[in-house]
Design a protein around this motif. Sequence first.
Motif, PDB file in Angstrom:
ATOM      1  N   LYS A  14       0.832  -1.199   0.000  1.00 51.46           N
ATOM      2  CA  LYS A  14       0.000   0.000   0.000  1.00 51.46           C
ATOM      3  C   LYS A  14       0.869   1.252   0.000  1.00 51.46           C
ATOM      4  O   LYS A  14       0.599   2.216  -0.718  1.00 51.46           O
ATOM      5  CB  LYS A  14      -0.926   0.000   1.216  1.00 51.46           C
ATOM      6  N   GLN A  15       1.951   1.240   0.807  1.00 53.61           N
ATOM      7  CA  GLN A  15       2.855   2.386   0.839  1.00 53.61           C
ATOM      8  C   GLN A  15       3.494   2.606  -0.524  1.00 53.61           C
ATOM      9  O   GLN A  15       3.627   3.743  -0.993  1.00 53.61           O
ATOM     10  CB  GLN A  15       3.939   2.170   1.903  1.00 53.61           C
ATOM     11  N   LEU A  16       3.902   1.515  -1.171  1.00 59.62           N
ATOM     12  CA  LEU A  16       4.540   1.646  -2.476  1.00 59.62           C
ATOM     13  C   LEU A  16       3.574   2.199  -3.513  1.00 59.62           C
ATOM     14  O   LEU A  16       3.925   3.061  -4.320  1.00 59.62           O
ATOM     15  CB  LEU A  16       5.072   0.285  -2.927  1.00 59.62           C
ATOM     16  N   VAL A  17       2.344   1.685  -3.501  1.00 59.16           N
ATOM     17  CA  VAL A  17       1.350   2.161  -4.467  1.00 59.16           C
ATOM     18  C   VAL A  17       1.027   3.625  -4.239  1.00 59.16           C
ATOM     19  O   VAL A  17       0.923   4.416  -5.190  1.00 59.16           O
ATOM     20  CB  VAL A  17       0.074   1.304  -4.377  1.00 59.16           C
ATOM     21  N   GLN A  18       0.891   4.019  -2.982  1.00 63.13           N
ATOM     22  CA  GLN A  18       0.588   5.420  -2.687  1.00 63.13           C
ATOM     23  C   GLN A  18       1.714   6.328  -3.157  1.00 63.13           C
ATOM     24  O   GLN A  18       1.482   7.432  -3.672  1.00 63.13           O
ATOM     25  CB  GLN A  18       0.349   5.599  -1.188  1.00 63.13           C
ATOM     26  N   SER A  19       2.950   5.869  -2.996  1.00 65.13           N
ATOM     27  CA  SER A  19       4.077   6.705  -3.406  1.00 65.13           C
ATOM     28  C   SER A  19       4.174   6.835  -4.918  1.00 65.13           C
ATOM     29  O   SER A  19       4.781   7.766  -5.438  1.00 65.13           O
ATOM     30  CB  SER A  19       5.389   6.147  -2.848  1.00 65.13           C
ATOM     31  N   THR A  31       7.730   2.808  -8.454  1.00 63.97           N
ATOM     32  CA  THR A  31       7.903   1.444  -7.976  1.00 63.97           C
ATOM     33  C   THR A  31       7.210   0.431  -8.871  1.00 63.97           C
ATOM     34  O   THR A  31       7.822  -0.519  -9.347  1.00 63.97           O
ATOM     35  CB  THR A  31       7.357   1.320  -6.538  1.00 63.97           C
ATOM     36  N   VAL A  32       5.909   0.608  -9.099  1.00 62.90           N
ATOM     37  CA  VAL A  32       5.105  -0.336  -9.875  1.00 62.90           C
ATOM     38  C   VAL A  32       4.981   0.178 -11.308  1.00 62.90           C
ATOM     39  O   VAL A  32       4.848   1.378 -11.541  1.00 62.90           O
ATOM     40  CB  VAL A  32       3.713  -0.509  -9.237  1.00 62.90           C
ATOM     41  N   THR A  33       5.004  -0.737 -12.277  1.00 60.97           N
ATOM     42  CA  THR A  33       4.923  -0.351 -13.679  1.00 60.97           C
ATOM     43  C   THR A  33       3.505   0.082 -14.055  1.00 60.97           C
ATOM     44  O   THR A  33       2.538  -0.616 -13.757  1.00 60.97           O
ATOM     45  CB  THR A  33       5.367  -1.517 -14.576  1.00 60.97           C
ATOM     46  N   HIS A  34       3.388   1.240 -14.706  1.00 62.65           N
ATOM     47  CA  HIS A  34       2.109   1.799 -15.117  1.00 62.65           C
ATOM     48  C   HIS A  34       1.930   1.598 -16.624  1.00 62.65           C
ATOM     49  O   HIS A  34       2.829   1.934 -17.406  1.00 62.65           O
ATOM     50  CB  HIS A  34       2.045   3.289 -14.794  1.00 62.65           C
ATOM     51  N   LEU A  35       0.785   1.057 -17.020  1.00 64.28           N
ATOM     52  CA  LEU A  35       0.472   0.836 -18.429  1.00 64.28           C
ATOM     53  C   LEU A  35      -0.848   1.514 -18.778  1.00 64.28           C
ATOM     54  O   LEU A  35      -1.803   1.436 -18.005  1.00 64.28           O
ATOM     55  CB  LEU A  35       0.362  -0.662 -18.728  1.00 64.28           C
ATOM     56  N   VAL A  36      -0.887   2.149 -19.941  1.00 58.18           N
ATOM     57  CA  VAL A  36      -2.151   2.731 -20.377  1.00 58.18           C
ATOM     58  C   VAL A  36      -3.145   1.596 -20.639  1.00 58.18           C
ATOM     59  O   VAL A  36      -2.764   0.450 -20.880  1.00 58.18           O
ATOM     60  CB  VAL A  36      -1.974   3.611 -21.624  1.00 58.18           C
ATOM     61  N   GLU A  37      -4.406   1.922 -20.614  1.00 62.33           N
ATOM     62  CA  GLU A  37      -5.462   0.912 -20.640  1.00 62.33           C
ATOM     63  C   GLU A  37      -5.377  -0.038 -21.824  1.00 62.33           C
ATOM     64  O   GLU A  37      -5.659  -1.242 -21.694  1.00 62.33           O
ATOM     65  CB  GLU A  37      -6.828   1.589 -20.605  1.00 62.33           C
ATOM     66  N   GLN A  38      -4.968   0.464 -23.001  1.00 64.93           N
ATOM     67  CA  GLN A  38      -4.892  -0.409 -24.176  1.00 64.93           C
ATOM     68  C   GLN A  38      -3.865  -1.521 -23.990  1.00 64.93           C
ATOM     69  O   GLN A  38      -4.037  -2.627 -24.514  1.00 64.93           O
ATOM     70  CB  GLN A  38      -4.538   0.402 -25.428  1.00 64.93           C
ATOM     71  N   ALA A  39      -2.776  -1.231 -23.249  1.00 64.34           N
ATOM     72  CA  ALA A  39      -1.757  -2.237 -22.982  1.00 64.34           C
ATOM     73  C   ALA A  39      -2.115  -3.061 -21.742  1.00 64.34           C
ATOM     74  O   ALA A  39      -1.982  -4.286 -21.730  1.00 64.34           O
ATOM     75  CB  ALA A  39      -0.401  -1.570 -22.797  1.00 64.34           C
ATOM     76  N   PHE A  40      -2.578  -2.386 -20.694  1.00 56.29           N
ATOM     77  CA  PHE A  40      -2.911  -3.066 -19.441  1.00 56.29           C
ATOM     78  C   PHE A  40      -3.964  -4.150 -19.666  1.00 56.29           C
ATOM     79  O   PHE A  40      -3.814  -5.289 -19.188  1.00 56.29           O
ATOM     80  CB  PHE A  40      -3.416  -2.046 -18.415  1.00 56.29           C
ATOM     81  N   LYS A  68     -10.118  -8.050  -3.964  1.00 58.20           N
ATOM     82  CA  LYS A  68      -9.654  -6.671  -3.864  1.00 58.20           C
ATOM     83  C   LYS A  68      -8.272  -6.631  -3.218  1.00 58.20           C
ATOM     84  O   LYS A  68      -7.950  -7.425  -2.342  1.00 58.20           O
ATOM     85  CB  LYS A  68     -10.635  -5.826  -3.049  1.00 58.20           C
ATOM     86  N   GLY A  69      -7.480  -5.656  -3.646  1.00 54.26           N
ATOM     87  CA  GLY A  69      -6.158  -5.459  -3.084  1.00 54.26           C
ATOM     88  C   GLY A  69      -5.679  -4.056  -3.376  1.00 54.26           C
ATOM     89  O   GLY A  69      -6.456  -3.191  -3.787  1.00 54.26           O
ATOM     90  N   ASN A  70      -4.393  -3.831  -3.196  1.00 52.22           N
ATOM     91  CA  ASN A  70      -3.839  -2.497  -3.401  1.00 52.22           C
ATOM     92  C   ASN A  70      -3.570  -2.178  -4.869  1.00 52.22           C
ATOM     93  O   ASN A  70      -3.353  -1.022  -5.212  1.00 52.22           O
ATOM     94  CB  ASN A  70      -2.544  -2.349  -2.600  1.00 52.22           C
ATOM     95  N   LEU A  71      -3.567  -3.205  -5.731  1.00 52.12           N
ATOM     96  CA  LEU A  71      -3.355  -2.983  -7.150  1.00 52.12           C
ATOM     97  C   LEU A  71      -4.613  -3.347  -7.926  1.00 52.12           C
ATOM     98  O   LEU A  71      -5.608  -3.786  -7.364  1.00 52.12           O
ATOM     99  CB  LEU A  71      -2.142  -3.781  -7.628  1.00 52.12           C
ATOM    100  N   ASP A  72      -4.542  -3.196  -9.244  1.00 59.09           N
ATOM    101  CA  ASP A  72      -5.754  -3.311 -10.060  1.00 59.09           C
ATOM    102  C   ASP A  72      -6.220  -4.741 -10.302  1.00 59.09           C
ATOM    103  O   ASP A  72      -7.402  -4.964 -10.586  1.00 59.09           O
ATOM    104  CB  ASP A  72      -5.529  -2.611 -11.407  1.00 59.09           C
ATOM    105  N   TYR A  73      -5.314  -5.714 -10.232  1.00 59.05           N
ATOM    106  CA  TYR A  73      -5.717  -7.106 -10.435  1.00 59.05           C
ATOM    107  C   TYR A  73      -5.087  -7.957  -9.331  1.00 59.05           C
ATOM    108  O   TYR A  73      -3.868  -8.171  -9.313  1.00 59.05           O
ATOM    109  CB  TYR A  73      -5.273  -7.616 -11.802  1.00 59.05           C
ATOM    110  N   LEU A 123      -1.008  -8.645  -9.485  1.00 56.93           N
ATOM    111  CA  LEU A 123      -0.140  -8.381 -10.623  1.00 56.93           C
ATOM    112  C   LEU A 123       0.423  -6.966 -10.491  1.00 56.93           C
ATOM    113  O   LEU A 123      -0.321  -6.026 -10.194  1.00 56.93           O
ATOM    114  CB  LEU A 123      -0.925  -8.505 -11.938  1.00 56.93           C
ATOM    115  N   GLY A 124       1.705  -6.831 -10.736  1.00 57.43           N
ATOM    116  CA  GLY A 124       2.380  -5.559 -10.490  1.00 57.43           C
ATOM    117  C   GLY A 124       2.278  -4.566 -11.615  1.00 57.43           C
ATOM    118  O   GLY A 124       3.304  -4.027 -12.075  1.00 57.43           O
ATOM    119  N   PHE A 125       1.051  -4.293 -12.066  1.00 54.19           N
ATOM    120  CA  PHE A 125       0.823  -3.289 -13.092  1.00 54.19           C
ATOM    121  C   PHE A 125      -0.337  -2.405 -12.659  1.00 54.19           C
ATOM    122  O   PHE A 125      -1.308  -2.885 -12.067  1.00 54.19           O
ATOM    123  CB  PHE A 125       0.493  -3.940 -14.441  1.00 54.19           C
ATOM    124  N   VAL A 126      -0.232  -1.136 -12.958  1.00 55.45           N
ATOM    125  CA  VAL A 126      -1.291  -0.176 -12.649  1.00 55.45           C
ATOM    126  C   VAL A 126      -1.881   0.315 -13.959  1.00 55.45           C
ATOM    127  O   VAL A 126      -1.153   0.670 -14.902  1.00 55.45           O
ATOM    128  CB  VAL A 126      -0.743   1.009 -11.835  1.00 55.45           C
TER     129      VAL A 126
END
Length: 467
Positions: free
Chosen positions: A64-69, A347-356, A374-379, A425-428
């Motif tokens: 959660k700390q990593l995602v918030q940052s 920290t976590v890799t961000h992908l636009v919706e078409q790639a994510f 549910k969790g701190n990331l999207d999947y 999964l470590g993608f936002v």
Amino acid sequence: MERNISLVSLLCFIIFNGCLVLEADAVKSQRSEKLKLIHRHSPELGHNPETTLGPPKNSEERLKQLVQSDKARLHAIKRRLGVVGKANDRVEFPFRSAADLGFGQYFVSLRMGTPAHTFTLLVDTGSCLTWLKCRYTCIDCSAAWYGRRFFSANESSSFKSIPCSSQECKTMDKASTLPNCPHPNAPCYYDYSYLDGLNVAGSYFNETVKFRFSNGRKKGLEMTMGCTDGLNNPKRFQEVDGILALGLDPLSFAVKAAHEFGGKFSFCLDNHWIVKSESSYLVFGKEDQVPNMQFTDLLTEESKMTSLYPIKVTGISINGTMLDIPSYVWDMTDKGAGGMIVDSGTTVTHLVEQAFDKVIAAFEPSLSMYNKTKGNLDYCFNAPPAEIFDESIIPRVAIHFEGGAKLEPAVDGYIFDDSKGVKCLGFVRVAWPEMNIMGNLLMQNHLWEFDLANKKVGFAPSKCMLD
């Protein structure tokens, strides 16, 4: 996060704009310079139980700390690029991670001042102002600062304030340098504001930083940085002393140091999830010969709007099969849409919706035996404990770059423990039009070389051990 005044992303909690200058007559050694990279879990950083940035109590709090940052680093940095390089020198600084403080970034220990003192600075590839918590012009600094230390300017014989009337002051970041100059010898002041509400204020100064060459010889070099004596949320910096800026900007520490030491710098990001005392190095200059190093071009001509490091992705494959992601997702526009940034501060890799969405769809068949949750990331999904979780079912990800380079991260670079019985999964997922950001967890266990003179980024698998 981004600065209000120039849309600048933030390392961990912040990204800072500014400039750091090396003297033109800096030593010309045939060695390189290293800074020790400090691991986020390193006991070297210590921990003050009275602060709010203590070690996460569990994996859920940690993630959660990593995602918030990371939330503050979703947009491109809109600043011009410009890089030069020369010489074959090499200098090294110890480099470590410090996740026990809740930060998702890496640290260096830097010695500066006369007499010299050691300061712990966050490493930021997305900014160009190096600054420290500092006591100089403030009337009552004691109430303003929390933490273990600050730089006391008046106690250093090599400290040099930059007058507001000087030509040097006029070359600083115009958007943040304050115009007030009550008298010619008054300090050159800055005031930075960020979208998360953070504000940093102080004055520019020149000071001697101690460099250690790889042959053991030491040298002091004069640099320009920020003496921050005003911070509206000082508790964020109870455990660290400031920022070491490595942004792709003509006046950043990285560009200036690389200019003196061979036109390049490199670092190795060790495993975020493993606590160990060993360190790696932030190296300025030529790295030792590294096998299996792959390179791709820095897109400095295509993008004039970011001080981060843009590269051209050609696609993402899962278990060797290239995903059907629209090619325009990887094309960087002059308005900051698309493209990918290599960013050690995210920290976590961000992908636009078409790639994510394509990545998630490719993972789902292999994870169908687990229930989504549910969790701190999207999947996120329910999963058995690590000791019985079958990692072999996890699809293997590869990021493909222009020129044929291919990054194949370890599974722990994109599968994270969120809480007991839950993995993510470590993608936002970010909305289009945004920019894709490769975070440091996907970069870990690799040596990364930023060849600024030749406008290339290279990487190779590495255990990130000291010599």
